[in-house]
Design a protein around this motif. Structure first.
Motif, PDB file in Angstrom:
ATOM      1  N   GLN A 111       6.428  -0.432  -4.718  1.00  0.00           N
ATOM      2  CA  GLN A 111       5.204   0.343  -4.855  1.00  0.00           C
ATOM      3  C   GLN A 111       5.484   1.821  -5.121  1.00  0.00           C
ATOM      4  O   GLN A 111       4.669   2.504  -5.738  1.00  0.00           O
ATOM      5  CB  GLN A 111       4.386   0.194  -3.570  1.00  0.00           C
ATOM      6  N   ASP A 112       6.638   2.304  -4.673  1.00  0.00           N
ATOM      7  CA  ASP A 112       6.906   3.736  -4.792  1.00  0.00           C
ATOM      8  C   ASP A 112       7.908   4.055  -5.908  1.00  0.00           C
ATOM      9  O   ASP A 112       8.506   5.118  -5.910  1.00  0.00           O
ATOM     10  CB  ASP A 112       7.421   4.277  -3.464  1.00  0.00           C
ATOM     11  N   ARG A 114       9.452   5.486  -9.028  1.00  0.00           N
ATOM     12  CA  ARG A 114       9.116   6.635  -9.873  1.00  0.00           C
ATOM     13  C   ARG A 114       9.814   6.464 -11.199  1.00  0.00           C
ATOM     14  O   ARG A 114      10.934   6.903 -11.376  1.00  0.00           O
ATOM     15  CB  ARG A 114       9.583   7.937  -9.209  1.00  0.00           C
ATOM     16  N   LEU A 128      -0.002  -2.042 -14.035  1.00  0.00           N
ATOM     17  CA  LEU A 128       0.805  -0.893 -13.612  1.00  0.00           C
ATOM     18  C   LEU A 128      -0.030   0.235 -13.024  1.00  0.00           C
ATOM     19  O   LEU A 128       0.494   1.105 -12.332  1.00  0.00           O
ATOM     20  CB  LEU A 128       1.609  -0.361 -14.797  1.00  0.00           C
ATOM     21  N   VAL A 129      -1.320   0.228 -13.309  1.00  0.00           N
ATOM     22  CA  VAL A 129      -2.190   1.273 -12.767  1.00  0.00           C
ATOM     23  C   VAL A 129      -2.144   1.262 -11.236  1.00  0.00           C
ATOM     24  O   VAL A 129      -2.344   2.280 -10.587  1.00  0.00           O
ATOM     25  CB  VAL A 129      -3.631   1.107 -13.294  1.00  0.00           C
ATOM     26  N   HIS A 131       0.400   1.124  -9.521  1.00  0.00           N
ATOM     27  CA  HIS A 131       1.606   1.812  -9.052  1.00  0.00           C
ATOM     28  C   HIS A 131       1.439   3.302  -9.291  1.00  0.00           C
ATOM     29  O   HIS A 131       1.667   3.791 -10.389  1.00  0.00           O
ATOM     30  CB  HIS A 131       2.841   1.283  -9.783  1.00  0.00           C
ATOM     31  N   PRO A 132       1.075   4.036  -8.240  1.00  0.00           N
ATOM     32  CA  PRO A 132       0.671   5.436  -8.428  1.00  0.00           C
ATOM     33  C   PRO A 132       1.748   6.345  -9.000  1.00  0.00           C
ATOM     34  O   PRO A 132       1.421   7.333  -9.637  1.00  0.00           O
ATOM     35  CB  PRO A 132       0.264   5.878  -7.024  1.00  0.00           C
ATOM     36  N   THR A 133       3.005   6.024  -8.783  1.00  0.00           N
ATOM     37  CA  THR A 133       4.049   6.953  -9.222  1.00  0.00           C
ATOM     38  C   THR A 133       4.754   6.490 -10.494  1.00  0.00           C
ATOM     39  O   THR A 133       5.780   7.042 -10.866  1.00  0.00           O
ATOM     40  CB  THR A 133       5.099   7.152  -8.111  1.00  0.00           C
ATOM     41  N   VAL A 134       4.201   5.488 -11.153  1.00  0.00           N
ATOM     42  CA  VAL A 134       4.780   5.057 -12.430  1.00  0.00           C
ATOM     43  C   VAL A 134       3.983   5.681 -13.568  1.00  0.00           C
ATOM     44  O   VAL A 134       2.757   5.585 -13.609  1.00  0.00           O
ATOM     45  CB  VAL A 134       4.763   3.520 -12.561  1.00  0.00           C
ATOM     46  N   GLU A 135       4.718   6.343 -14.434  1.00  0.00           N
ATOM     47  CA  GLU A 135       4.102   6.925 -15.622  1.00  0.00           C
ATOM     48  C   GLU A 135       3.985   5.816 -16.672  1.00  0.00           C
ATOM     49  O   GLU A 135       4.971   5.151 -16.980  1.00  0.00           O
ATOM     50  CB  GLU A 135       5.002   8.056 -16.124  1.00  0.00           C
TER      51      GLU A 135
END
Lengths: 250, 250
Positions: A111-112, A114, A128-129, A131-135
């Motif tokens: 989940q984290d 980057r 993928l949305v 996953h907050p830290t994935v661009e």
DNA sequence: ATTGCTTCACGTTCTTGCGCGTTGTGGTCT
DNA sequence: AGACCACAACGCGCAAGAACGTGAAGCAAT
């Protein structure tokens, strides 16, 4: 108690409890904490669990939930996806192909994480949305119904600006002479275009795809860094792949 | 309880309760508030939650309840979506915006619609795959987490090749003087770019958005062909819109 | 004697709770 | 309304103790 046997026991306990505590295990198995720690270290190196201070946790909470909830072995795609998820590390840029295995891969990502993920699959992008830290970078174009990914000239062109560390490729066949194959010519061209934009290409191929061939070749085996699969270690097809210089991850 | 496991627990609690209170957690887990605060700090650094005085909240309220938001004003959105779906006819080319209302619109489309739909939302594109006779064109670019659509320079550029009959636009506010507004500047620019590529722009705005204004203007009311809404016929806001030459569809 | 596995010893790293000074919040007083 | 104050929450540094990795030593099987 054999060492290998003990490690299997640890994994079984991990699946059952969702965690392992080094101290408890040492007392329970009548061994020193050192030996337990060594086992945990080895299992972590093999990617079968995640080492944490005090013990160990499942590789990814998402994957763990599935196995605990079902009480069953992971399904083939999930095993491949969980293994492939380990290829994505913090800071890396990865291109992710479309398909159900790729979707399972996204769900298996920590989940984290980057990282930067480039994809031509709207389904993968939507997942993928979470996953907050994935661009996320989406490659646009005409969307093919057959596989629900963007293909065609516009998509190939849009992919040309990408420079990634690795490409996680899904195909329908991995064959010693035909190479990597898929069922549609445009799709094959798109996958080929993506492979050119990444330093290393890894193929996600569950057991039934090994040795199979479809009408259109994506890439020859030589241009692949590795195959992530779940076929048995003693499968003769594996040796054939290794002889062609392809790493086998399982 | 393992330290790493505790952080997973905190995240699960956050998802369940929508908030975390440091003091409560310390009492509940039997450790000092310092340790809880340390965990919260680390999780915040990893971008998994938003640290606030006294505890923590989900990273972005908007993202957190994007899934539940669908349930709240559901029938309102569905009414708007059903009316807007009538704007898409066989043979037309439509640009569809992102957001929950747009998703409802896709679900409300007739199964046998023969149209071309352009979208910058991976979610909308994924939903459209279920419609076998709809041609889908995906606009790529950096995917903006807040609203799960492709935004930015690359996306604006990719949109420039499109020529559509209509654009179905979702906004957060429809205001007599501020015009159509939304909460993010990049998003507003993207919506503006899409509006330029369509002959007519129709706004999807359920009742609570009429009369509201958000920080960034997408378009002035004059550039809109019509507003699809579900406000009561006698609402004074409707007359204000009609006086500005905006058709009201309901 | 060698090999593989385990345990022990030791220096290192990590986690945790406490003290301290600082900062943010809410209520009160002028 | 603005200034002020009390109190809770905060971040930081520190020290105790647990967990850690490593290398040496022990031990059994070959």
């Amino acid at each position: 108690m054999l060492g290998a046997q003990r490690q299997d026991l640890l994994l079984a306990r991990l699946r059952a409890d969702g965690r392992l505590v080094a101290k408890e295990l040492a007392a329970e198995l009548g061994l020193s904490e050192d030996s337990i720690r060594r086992d945990l270290r080895e299992l972590a190196a093999a990617g079968l669990l995640q080492r944490v201070y005090g013990g160990a946790l499942p590789v990814s909470p998402a994957v763990a939930d599935l196995s605990v909830r079902g009480g069953l072995a992971l399904d083939s795609k999930q095993r491949v996806a969980a293994r492939a998820a380990q290829l994505l590390t913090d800071g890396c840029t990865a291109i992710v192909d479309g398909g159900t295995t790729a979707l399972a891969l996204v769900r298996a990502l920590p989940q984290d994480l980057r990282a930067t993920v480039v994809t031509h699959s709207p389904t993968v992008a939507a997942a993928l949305v979470e996953h907050p830290t994935v661009e996320i970078h989406l490659i646009g174009g005409r969307v093919f119904k057959h596989s629900a990914v963007a293909c065609g000239a516009a998509a190939v062109e849009a992919a040309a600006v990408v420079n990634a560390d690795l490409f996680l490729l899904g195909v329908t066949g991995v064959h010693a002479t035909a190479g990597l194959t898929t069922g549609d010519a445009d799709e094959a061209a798109m996958k080929r275009a993506l492979a050119r934009r990444a330093a290393d290409t890894y193929v996600l191929a569950s057991a039934e795809k090994i040795g199979a061939a479809s009408p259109f070749t994506v890439l020859p085996l030589e241009e692949v860094a590795g195959v992530v699969t779940d076929v048995a270690e003693d499968d003769p097809a594996l040796r054939a792949l290794r002889e062609r210089g392809v790493a086998v991850l399982r």
